[in-house]
Design an enzyme around this catalytic site. Structure first.
Site, PDB file in Angstrom:
ATOM      1  N   ARG A  69       0.868  -1.171   0.000  1.00 55.03           N
ATOM      2  CA  ARG A  69       0.000   0.000   0.000  1.00 55.03           C
ATOM      3  C   ARG A  69       0.909   1.227   0.000  1.00 55.03           C
ATOM      4  O   ARG A  69       2.048   1.180   0.477  1.00 55.03           O
ATOM      5  CB  ARG A  69      -0.900   0.033   1.234  1.00 55.03           C
ATOM      6  CG  ARG A  69      -1.816  -1.186   1.401  1.00 55.03           C
ATOM      7  CD  ARG A  69      -2.606  -1.063   2.686  1.00 55.03           C
ATOM      8  NE  ARG A  69      -3.556  -2.160   2.876  1.00 55.03           N
ATOM      9  CZ  ARG A  69      -3.313  -3.246   3.597  1.00 55.03           C
ATOM     10  NH1 ARG A  69      -2.135  -3.391   4.209  1.00 55.03           N
ATOM     11  NH2 ARG A  69      -4.217  -4.199   3.722  1.00 55.03           N
ATOM     12  N   LYS A 124      -2.161  -1.874   7.976  1.00 50.75           N
ATOM     13  CA  LYS A 124      -3.306  -1.286   8.662  1.00 50.75           C
ATOM     14  C   LYS A 124      -3.349  -1.747  10.115  1.00 50.75           C
ATOM     15  O   LYS A 124      -3.090  -2.906  10.414  1.00 50.75           O
ATOM     16  CB  LYS A 124      -4.602  -1.677   7.954  1.00 50.75           C
ATOM     17  CG  LYS A 124      -4.785  -1.030   6.587  1.00 50.75           C
ATOM     18  CD  LYS A 124      -6.130  -1.381   5.999  1.00 50.75           C
ATOM     19  CE  LYS A 124      -6.361  -0.660   4.677  1.00 50.75           C
ATOM     20  NZ  LYS A 124      -7.694  -0.972   4.105  1.00 50.75           N
ATOM     21  N   HIS A 130      -1.985   1.969  -5.900  1.00 46.14           N
ATOM     22  CA  HIS A 130      -2.709   0.728  -5.651  1.00 46.14           C
ATOM     23  C   HIS A 130      -2.776  -0.155  -6.890  1.00 46.14           C
ATOM     24  O   HIS A 130      -2.940  -1.371  -6.790  1.00 46.14           O
ATOM     25  CB  HIS A 130      -4.126   1.037  -5.156  1.00 46.14           C
ATOM     26  CG  HIS A 130      -4.787  -0.130  -4.478  1.00 46.14           C
ATOM     27  ND1 HIS A 130      -4.524  -0.470  -3.170  1.00 46.14           N
ATOM     28  CD2 HIS A 130      -5.669  -1.049  -4.931  1.00 46.14           C
ATOM     29  CE1 HIS A 130      -5.226  -1.541  -2.850  1.00 46.14           C
ATOM     30  NE2 HIS A 130      -5.936  -1.913  -3.902  1.00 46.14           N
ATOM     31  N   ARG A 184      -0.079  -2.632  -6.668  1.00 49.37           N
ATOM     32  CA  ARG A 184      -0.401  -3.662  -5.670  1.00 49.37           C
ATOM     33  C   ARG A 184      -1.357  -4.697  -6.277  1.00 49.37           C
ATOM     34  O   ARG A 184      -1.178  -5.911  -6.104  1.00 49.37           O
ATOM     35  CB  ARG A 184      -1.020  -2.987  -4.446  1.00 49.37           C
ATOM     36  CG  ARG A 184      -1.524  -3.925  -3.347  1.00 49.37           C
ATOM     37  CD  ARG A 184      -1.946  -3.070  -2.146  1.00 49.37           C
ATOM     38  NE  ARG A 184      -2.779  -3.774  -1.193  1.00 49.37           N
ATOM     39  CZ  ARG A 184      -2.316  -4.517  -0.186  1.00 49.37           C
ATOM     40  NH1 ARG A 184      -1.010  -4.673  -0.045  1.00 49.37           N
ATOM     41  NH2 ARG A 184      -3.131  -5.102   0.663  1.00 49.37           N
ATOM     42  N   HIS A 222      -3.948  -9.065   4.108  1.00 47.35           N
ATOM     43  CA  HIS A 222      -5.403  -9.080   4.264  1.00 47.35           C
ATOM     44  C   HIS A 222      -5.792  -9.985   5.429  1.00 47.35           C
ATOM     45  O   HIS A 222      -5.304 -11.106   5.536  1.00 47.35           O
ATOM     46  CB  HIS A 222      -6.087  -9.603   2.990  1.00 47.35           C
ATOM     47  CG  HIS A 222      -6.017  -8.642   1.849  1.00 47.35           C
ATOM     48  ND1 HIS A 222      -6.134  -9.039   0.535  1.00 47.35           N
ATOM     49  CD2 HIS A 222      -5.840  -7.299   1.821  1.00 47.35           C
ATOM     50  CE1 HIS A 222      -6.031  -7.982  -0.257  1.00 47.35           C
ATOM     51  NE2 HIS A 222      -5.861  -6.917   0.507  1.00 47.35           N
ATOM     52  N   TYR A 263      -9.391  -8.972  -5.496  1.00 50.38           N
ATOM     53  CA  TYR A 263      -8.304  -8.552  -6.373  1.00 50.38           C
ATOM     54  C   TYR A 263      -8.077  -9.528  -7.522  1.00 50.38           C
ATOM     55  O   TYR A 263      -7.433  -9.208  -8.510  1.00 50.38           O
ATOM     56  CB  TYR A 263      -6.995  -8.448  -5.575  1.00 50.38           C
ATOM     57  CG  TYR A 263      -6.948  -7.299  -4.620  1.00 50.38           C
ATOM     58  CD1 TYR A 263      -6.248  -6.141  -4.936  1.00 50.38           C
ATOM     59  CD2 TYR A 263      -7.590  -7.358  -3.389  1.00 50.38           C
ATOM     60  CE1 TYR A 263      -6.201  -5.078  -4.054  1.00 50.38           C
ATOM     61  CE2 TYR A 263      -7.546  -6.303  -2.503  1.00 50.38           C
ATOM     62  CZ  TYR A 263      -6.852  -5.166  -2.842  1.00 50.38           C
ATOM     63  OH  TYR A 263      -6.809  -4.120  -1.964  1.00 50.38           O
TER      64      TYR A 263
END
Length: 302
Positions: free
Chosen positions: A153, A177, A248, A251, A274, A283
């Protein structure tokens, strides 16, 4: 309870209890602030405790004209989470957003770059480009290579530290995150480009608060998200690529290319950071021809 106090408490909750990053916290609070502006503009004197479903519906209707269905759904979700927090803290007994339906949205798939696209973008980088005596061309190549080869990211990229590099082991440590950390494999070629940049970085007067930050500007300060977008935008313009490209996109291309070449979905999930495998599946927009190839190659009764 006043709105400002409610937002402050909510942000503390998101940080401490849910462990969200600064960017995520700001995104959550943005929707509430937008609603407060609406209340002020229409002289509606209500508190977080007394606001009702009718007022929130009117607010959502007023902003929906300028939002696509996905943004509307995100807005409603953000408000619902805020009032759920107030219920959790016993400030309210009901959530005024519960009866408001989110618009139906399809599964949005980001653009993907082909390997040729990525090669063209990287080859378009002017490696001799300097500013104030600092070679930023080599830095830009290391940035694009790291984005693509590690599937980061943009927030993870600009937060990458020199001390996060474990080249002997072939990994980098990434803080994602919620400040959750993971180790991501890094290719020898990308290691080489980063090493070239570090040699240049060692001659920059680094600012005290950026001593361990890997990617810096010519002033020795940490790069911003906006600067990464600018670097990519200039490369896209230079190559004449007719696609919408953001950090992104690299990614997403990283994950897609791995899957198309037979990588395990679970392994891709771990590299992307994730929590849920279903997020990773969004994705993975492989075409039917690739799926047929997989079936023909691996199924025992082909």
């Amino acid at each position: 309870m006043k709105w400002q106090q409610a937002i402050t408490d909510y942000k503390h909750y998101l940080q401490i209890e849910r462990g969200l990053s600064k960017n995520s916290i700001e995104n959550y609070s943005y929707d509430i602030k937008k609603m407060i502006s609406y209340l002020e503009d229409h002289s509606i004197n209500v508190s977080p405790i007394t606001i009702d479903n009718t007022i929130i519906k009117a607010f959502i209707y007023s902003v929906s004209k300028s939002l696509n269905p996905r943004s509307q759904a995100r807005l409603i979700s953000g408000l619902r989470n805020f009032f759920d927090y107030l219920i959790f803290e016993n400030y309210r007994s009901t959530n005024p957003v519960d009866l408001i339906e989110s618009p139906r949205i399809g599964r949005k798939l980001p653009d993907t770059l082909s390997i040729e696209d990525i090669d063209n973008l990287i080859n378009a980088i002017d490696l001799s480009y300097q500013y104030n005596g600092v070679n930023l061309g080599e830095r830009n190549r290391a940035i694009i290579e790291t984005l693509y080869s590690c599937g980061l990211r943009v927030s993870e990229l600009i937060g990458l530290k020199v001390s996060d590099l474990f080249f002997e082991e072939g990994f980098i440590k990434v803080t994602g995150k919620g400040d959750k950390q993971r180790f991501v494999p890094i290719s020898p070629s990308t290691q080489n480009y980063i090493t070239i940049w570090i040699t240049i970085r060692n001659h920059i007067e680094v600012q005290p608060d950026s001593k361990d930050v890997l990617f810096l500007n010519y002033k020795g300060k940490q790069l911003t998200r906006a600067m990464i977008f600018t670097i990519i935008k200039k490369l896209v313009k230079t190559t004449g690529l007719k696609k919408t490209v953001s950090p992104h996109t690299f990614r997403h291309s990283f994950a897609t290319h791995l899957l198309e070449n037979g990588a395990d979905l679970r392994a891709i999930q771990m590299m992307l950071g994730h929590e849920s495998i279903t997020t990773t599946e969004i994705y993975m927009h492989v075409d039917r021809s690739h799926l047929s190839e997989v079936l023909n190659k691996f199924h025992p009764r082909k």
